[in-house]
Design a protein around this motif. Sequence first.
Motif, PDB file in Angstrom:
ATOM      1  N   VAL A 219       0.566  -1.369  -0.021  1.00 20.95           N
ATOM      2  CA  VAL A 219       0.019  -0.049   0.064  1.00 20.95           C
ATOM      3  C   VAL A 219       0.840   1.238   0.036  1.00 20.95           C
ATOM      4  O   VAL A 219       0.410   2.374  -0.197  1.00 20.95           O
ATOM      5  CB  VAL A 219      -0.834   0.028   1.027  1.00 20.95           C
ATOM      6  CG1 VAL A 219      -1.909  -1.140   1.116  1.00 20.95           C
ATOM      7  CG2 VAL A 219      -0.082   0.151   2.595  1.00 20.95           C
ATOM      8  N   GLY A 220       1.973   1.001   0.369  1.00 23.67           N
ATOM      9  CA  GLY A 220       3.002   2.292   0.244  1.00 23.67           C
ATOM     10  C   GLY A 220       4.177   2.143   0.922  1.00 23.67           C
ATOM     11  O   GLY A 220       4.551   1.103   1.543  1.00 23.67           O
ATOM     12  N   ASN A 221       4.966   3.011   1.240  1.00 29.29           N
ATOM     13  CA  ASN A 221       6.357   2.887   1.945  1.00 29.29           C
ATOM     14  C   ASN A 221       6.535   4.141   2.707  1.00 29.29           C
ATOM     15  O   ASN A 221       6.498   5.295   2.631  1.00 29.29           O
ATOM     16  CB  ASN A 221       7.602   2.932   0.798  1.00 29.29           C
ATOM     17  CG  ASN A 221       9.039   2.896   1.355  1.00 29.29           C
ATOM     18  OD1 ASN A 221       9.381   3.442   2.280  1.00 29.29           O
ATOM     19  ND2 ASN A 221       9.594   1.539   1.122  1.00 29.29           N
ATOM     20  N   VAL A 222       6.691   3.753   4.103  1.00 28.84           N
ATOM     21  CA  VAL A 222       6.933   4.764   5.124  1.00 28.84           C
ATOM     22  C   VAL A 222       8.015   5.659   5.228  1.00 28.84           C
ATOM     23  O   VAL A 222       8.145   6.650   5.629  1.00 28.84           O
ATOM     24  CB  VAL A 222       6.681   4.009   6.429  1.00 28.84           C
ATOM     25  CG1 VAL A 222       5.447   3.401   6.620  1.00 28.84           C
ATOM     26  CG2 VAL A 222       7.856   3.311   6.883  1.00 28.84           C
ATOM     27  N   LEU A 223       8.981   5.021   4.338  1.00 28.46           N
ATOM     28  CA  LEU A 223      10.244   6.223   4.542  1.00 28.46           C
ATOM     29  C   LEU A 223      10.250   6.901   3.404  1.00 28.46           C
ATOM     30  O   LEU A 223      11.240   7.990   3.218  1.00 28.46           O
ATOM     31  CB  LEU A 223      11.601   5.185   4.203  1.00 28.46           C
ATOM     32  CG  LEU A 223      11.580   3.886   5.310  1.00 28.46           C
ATOM     33  CD1 LEU A 223      12.870   3.242   5.054  1.00 28.46           C
ATOM     34  CD2 LEU A 223      11.724   4.631   6.555  1.00 28.46           C
TER      35      LEU A 223
ATOM     36  N   SER B 238       8.056  -4.193   6.131  1.00 30.34           N
ATOM     37  CA  SER B 238       9.614  -4.545   5.882  1.00 30.34           C
ATOM     38  C   SER B 238      10.755  -3.630   6.348  1.00 30.34           C
ATOM     39  O   SER B 238      10.351  -2.590   6.688  1.00 30.34           O
ATOM     40  CB  SER B 238       9.863  -4.866   4.292  1.00 30.34           C
ATOM     41  OG  SER B 238       9.902  -3.536   3.674  1.00 30.34           O
ATOM     42  N   THR B 239      11.990  -4.128   6.213  1.00 28.33           N
ATOM     43  CA  THR B 239      12.804  -3.294   6.829  1.00 28.33           C
ATOM     44  C   THR B 239      13.154  -2.124   5.794  1.00 28.33           C
ATOM     45  O   THR B 239      13.756  -1.158   6.265  1.00 28.33           O
ATOM     46  CB  THR B 239      14.336  -4.174   7.025  1.00 28.33           C
ATOM     47  OG1 THR B 239      14.499  -4.661   5.899  1.00 28.33           O
ATOM     48  CG2 THR B 239      14.075  -5.102   8.129  1.00 28.33           C
ATOM     49  N   ASN B 240      12.925  -2.356   4.751  1.00 21.93           N
ATOM     50  CA  ASN B 240      13.059  -0.996   3.774  1.00 21.93           C
ATOM     51  C   ASN B 240      11.773  -0.026   3.638  1.00 21.93           C
ATOM     52  O   ASN B 240      11.820   0.632   2.798  1.00 21.93           O
ATOM     53  CB  ASN B 240      13.437  -1.598   2.359  1.00 21.93           C
ATOM     54  CG  ASN B 240      12.441  -2.298   1.635  1.00 21.93           C
ATOM     55  OD1 ASN B 240      11.104  -2.506   2.111  1.00 21.93           O
ATOM     56  ND2 ASN B 240      12.581  -2.650   0.491  1.00 21.93           N
ATOM     57  N   GLY B 241      10.775  -0.409   4.441  1.00 18.45           N
ATOM     58  CA  GLY B 241       9.822   0.511   4.731  1.00 18.45           C
ATOM     59  C   GLY B 241       8.277   0.154   4.062  1.00 18.45           C
ATOM     60  O   GLY B 241       7.482   0.661   4.171  1.00 18.45           O
ATOM     61  N   ASP B 242       8.348  -0.783   3.271  1.00 26.33           N
ATOM     62  CA  ASP B 242       7.056  -1.333   2.567  1.00 26.33           C
ATOM     63  C   ASP B 242       6.164  -1.840   3.478  1.00 26.33           C
ATOM     64  O   ASP B 242       6.400  -2.654   4.347  1.00 26.33           O
ATOM     65  CB  ASP B 242       7.351  -2.446   1.306  1.00 26.33           C
ATOM     66  CG  ASP B 242       8.252  -1.967   0.259  1.00 26.33           C
ATOM     67  OD1 ASP B 242       7.938  -0.539   0.027  1.00 26.33           O
ATOM     68  OD2 ASP B 242       8.721  -2.633  -0.493  1.00 26.33           O
TER      69      ASP B 242
ATOM     70  N   CYS C 105       2.063   5.071  11.218  1.00 21.30           N
ATOM     71  CA  CYS C 105       1.485   4.980   9.812  1.00 21.30           C
ATOM     72  C   CYS C 105       0.359   4.386   9.884  1.00 21.30           C
ATOM     73  O   CYS C 105      -0.177   3.512  10.731  1.00 21.30           O
ATOM     74  CB  CYS C 105       2.356   3.811   9.033  1.00 21.30           C
ATOM     75  SG  CYS C 105       1.663   3.596   7.416  1.00 21.30           S
ATOM     76  N   MET C 106      -0.779   5.147   9.507  1.00 22.81           N
ATOM     77  CA  MET C 106      -2.254   4.768   9.528  1.00 22.81           C
ATOM     78  C   MET C 106      -2.403   4.257   8.106  1.00 22.81           C
ATOM     79  O   MET C 106      -2.481   5.022   7.228  1.00 22.81           O
ATOM     80  CB  MET C 106      -3.158   5.917  10.117  1.00 22.81           C
ATOM     81  CG  MET C 106      -4.711   5.669   9.981  1.00 22.81           C
ATOM     82  SD  MET C 106      -5.643   7.230  10.751  1.00 22.81           S
ATOM     83  CE  MET C 106      -5.042   7.083  12.207  1.00 22.81           C
ATOM     84  N   VAL C 107      -3.186   3.030   8.073  1.00 18.20           N
ATOM     85  CA  VAL C 107      -3.678   2.309   6.637  1.00 18.20           C
ATOM     86  C   VAL C 107      -4.943   2.215   6.951  1.00 18.20           C
ATOM     87  O   VAL C 107      -5.625   1.547   7.948  1.00 18.20           O
ATOM     88  CB  VAL C 107      -2.883   0.955   6.557  1.00 18.20           C
ATOM     89  CG1 VAL C 107      -3.562   0.507   5.230  1.00 18.20           C
ATOM     90  CG2 VAL C 107      -1.322   1.316   6.528  1.00 18.20           C
ATOM     91  N   THR C 108      -5.704   2.711   6.109  1.00 18.39           N
ATOM     92  CA  THR C 108      -7.250   2.616   6.026  1.00 18.39           C
ATOM     93  C   THR C 108      -7.719   1.702   4.856  1.00 18.39           C
ATOM     94  O   THR C 108      -7.307   2.040   3.672  1.00 18.39           O
ATOM     95  CB  THR C 108      -8.075   4.202   5.812  1.00 18.39           C
ATOM     96  OG1 THR C 108      -7.692   4.977   6.941  1.00 18.39           O
ATOM     97  CG2 THR C 108      -9.602   3.955   5.871  1.00 18.39           C
TER      98      THR C 108
END
Length: 273
Positions: free
Chosen positions: A43-47, A71-75, A106-109
């Motif tokens: 759904v996105g990458n937090v970084l 994931s460790t890379n932000g996914d 991080c909020m995921v709707t």
Amino acid sequence: MKKINLVALILVFFVGSSQALRAQFLAVDDQFTVTASAFPMVVGNVLSNDNLSNPSIVITNPISSGVITLSTNGDVAIVANLEPMIFTITYTVCIPGSVLCSTAICMVTITPVPPVAPLTQTLPFNSTIANLVVTGQDVLWYANPSAGRSVNELPLPATTPLVNGSTYYATQTVNGIESKERIPVTVTLSALATAHFTFADFTYYFDSETSNLELTNSTILDQIQLFDLTGKSIYSKTIGLTKVTVTLPELAAGTYVVVVQSQGSRFSFKFVN
């Protein structure tokens, strides 16, 4: 005196360096919105929107399992077939080799799919929003196709008169969450459209053991269409009878929407397999 000045100078240097480093290192809160899907998805990458100058930075508290993972890379990824809901996760990143860390939320709707409806509908003159055929929960109608709701946009009242040739857009709300996407319905007003009378005596029965769907109506049923709740067309058949038994294809367990057509009018209903 000189010693004190030297200590002060060193302190200012480290404080200034630390502040400069922090200015280049900041995890920012994230908000992702995605429509429920039959498939897993990222759904996105937090970084992606964080101010992080070090390319080797990774998430220090990843989530490796569950309905939502990080994931460790932000996914950020979700599993398939999630009910509409809101997830909130916290992540932390640190500069390698230092104690400098930054934490964000991080909020995921997960929003529902739009309701199911015939994309074109013919209705009598003086019809209103309430006369449109649609299948969904807590359906709301809008005058434009933009997703979501805003302060300046309110749903159309059920008493809103329909305008010939206009398109209206419907959402549904499940678990308190409104669908991000809207289904468009284009309206034709006609003196020949008598949907309420055409299906006044309509009945149906579905036998899940045989997959037979029995339909009866006082006027000839022209066509039947079957959809799943994502709006995907499953089955279509021309009928031309007032009473018919249709053997549907093998269906997975779930809820389905049937749209029948007679004399230019349409009627929809749901059944559970």
